[in-house]
Write an enzyme that holds these catalytic residues in place. Structure first.
Site, PDB file in Angstrom:
ATOM      1  CG  ASP A   9      -1.602   1.281   1.489  1.00  0.00           C
ATOM      2  OD1 ASP A   9      -2.307   1.713   0.566  1.00  0.00           O
ATOM      3  OD2 ASP A   9      -1.461   1.864   2.593  1.00  0.00           O
ATOM      4  CG  ASP A  11      -1.538   7.871   0.220  1.00  0.00           C
ATOM      5  OD1 ASP A  11      -0.602   8.676   0.163  1.00  0.00           O
ATOM      6  OD2 ASP A  11      -2.339   7.686  -0.717  1.00  0.00           O
TER       7      ASP A  11
END
Ligand code: XBP
Ligand code: MG
Length: 256
Positions: A9, A11
């Site tokens: 991932d 952010d």
């Protein structure tokens, strides 16, 4: 099952970018004379809706529903989001946000490791991923990744599995051979809905949550001289996350 890929991932996982996203949203609203200002507390709630355009629409629905009746609302949200994205990228180019502990170390180790592929699964855009990674790791960093799934590639963002399924299709691997690293409940749900064993490293906005189904929950990946804190689960007895640690954590998924 062999361990063949790490899917990151972006952010909250690679870096604590959400405060920059929040500033960029608020600055954009202010420039247009809107009195919408997202506090840290409100933004923590709004993060449950992934994707900037979706987040703005949800905010308007819950606080200023009349605005949604404007005939040009779709174009307005799109234009505001484009401006926010440009602002975000300018802010990132000022080098405000370092990578989180262990990220650069693990990426360097994994990119040269035989039999290990790297991928990205994020609801933000390709341009925003580059704005984070290129200043930190160099102009060729995007070539380190065998798969890149961003919010521009799917209609249903996290917690739907689509972004992870798209990354898997580019990798050409079954989900059980991969390991996702996520920082949020919506991200964990997205990865697990795609069948991918998931390690959670909590971030500023997500540290107080519960992560049912995660292989382990850590404060961060740690560094050799600065161990991570184990919050939940079993991290295979390691003190910082490197490839051999990830192999141990991944093996636990196979054992159920
Ligand atoms: C987190 C998000 C994103 C960002 C904003 O993405 O939910 O929406 O907050 O980015 P990740 P955009 O999946 O990497 O955790 O405004 O570009 O959507
Ligand atoms: Mg995240």
């Amino acid at each position: 099952m062999p361990f063949s890929a790490i899917i990151f991932d972006v952010d909250g996982t690679l870096a604590e970018t959400e405060e920059v996203h929040r500033s960029a949203f608020n600055e954009t609203f202010a420039r247009h004379g809107f009195e919408w200002s997202w506090s840290r507390e409100l933004y923590g709630e709004l993060l449950k809706v992934t994707g900037g355009k979706e987040r703005m629409r949800h905010y308007l629905q819950t606080t200023h529903p009349g605005v949604l009746d404007r005939p040009d609302i779709d174009g307005m949200i799109k234009a505001l989001h484009e401006e926010k994205t440009a602002l975000y990228q300018t802010m990132m180019s000022e080098g405000r946000v370092p990578l989180r502990p262990g990220i650069a170390r693990l990426l360097h180790e994994a990119k040269d490791a035989p039999g290990i592929k790297l991928a990205i699964s994020t609801t933000t855009s390709n341009g925003n991923v580059e704005a984070l990674l290129i200043p930190a790791l160099g102009a060729d960093v995007m070539d380190w990744f065998n798969a890149l799934a961003t919010g521009e590639d799917v209609t249903a963002k996290k917690p739907a599995p689509d972004l992870y399924l798209y990354a898997l299709s580019q990798l050409g691997l079954p989900p059980q051979e991969c390991l996702a690293i996520e920082d949020s409940v919506v991200g964990l749900r997205s990865a697990t809905a795609a069948g991918i064993p998931t390690l959670v490293t909590v971030s500023a906005y997500t540290r107080d949550n519960e992560y049912p189904g995660a292989l382990a929950v850590l404060s961060d990946l740690g560094e050799p001289d600065r161990p991570f804190e184990l919050i939940a689960g079993d991290a295979g007895g390691c003190a910082h996350v490197d490839l051999s640690c990830l192999e141990k954590i991944h093996a636990k998924a196979g054992r159920g």
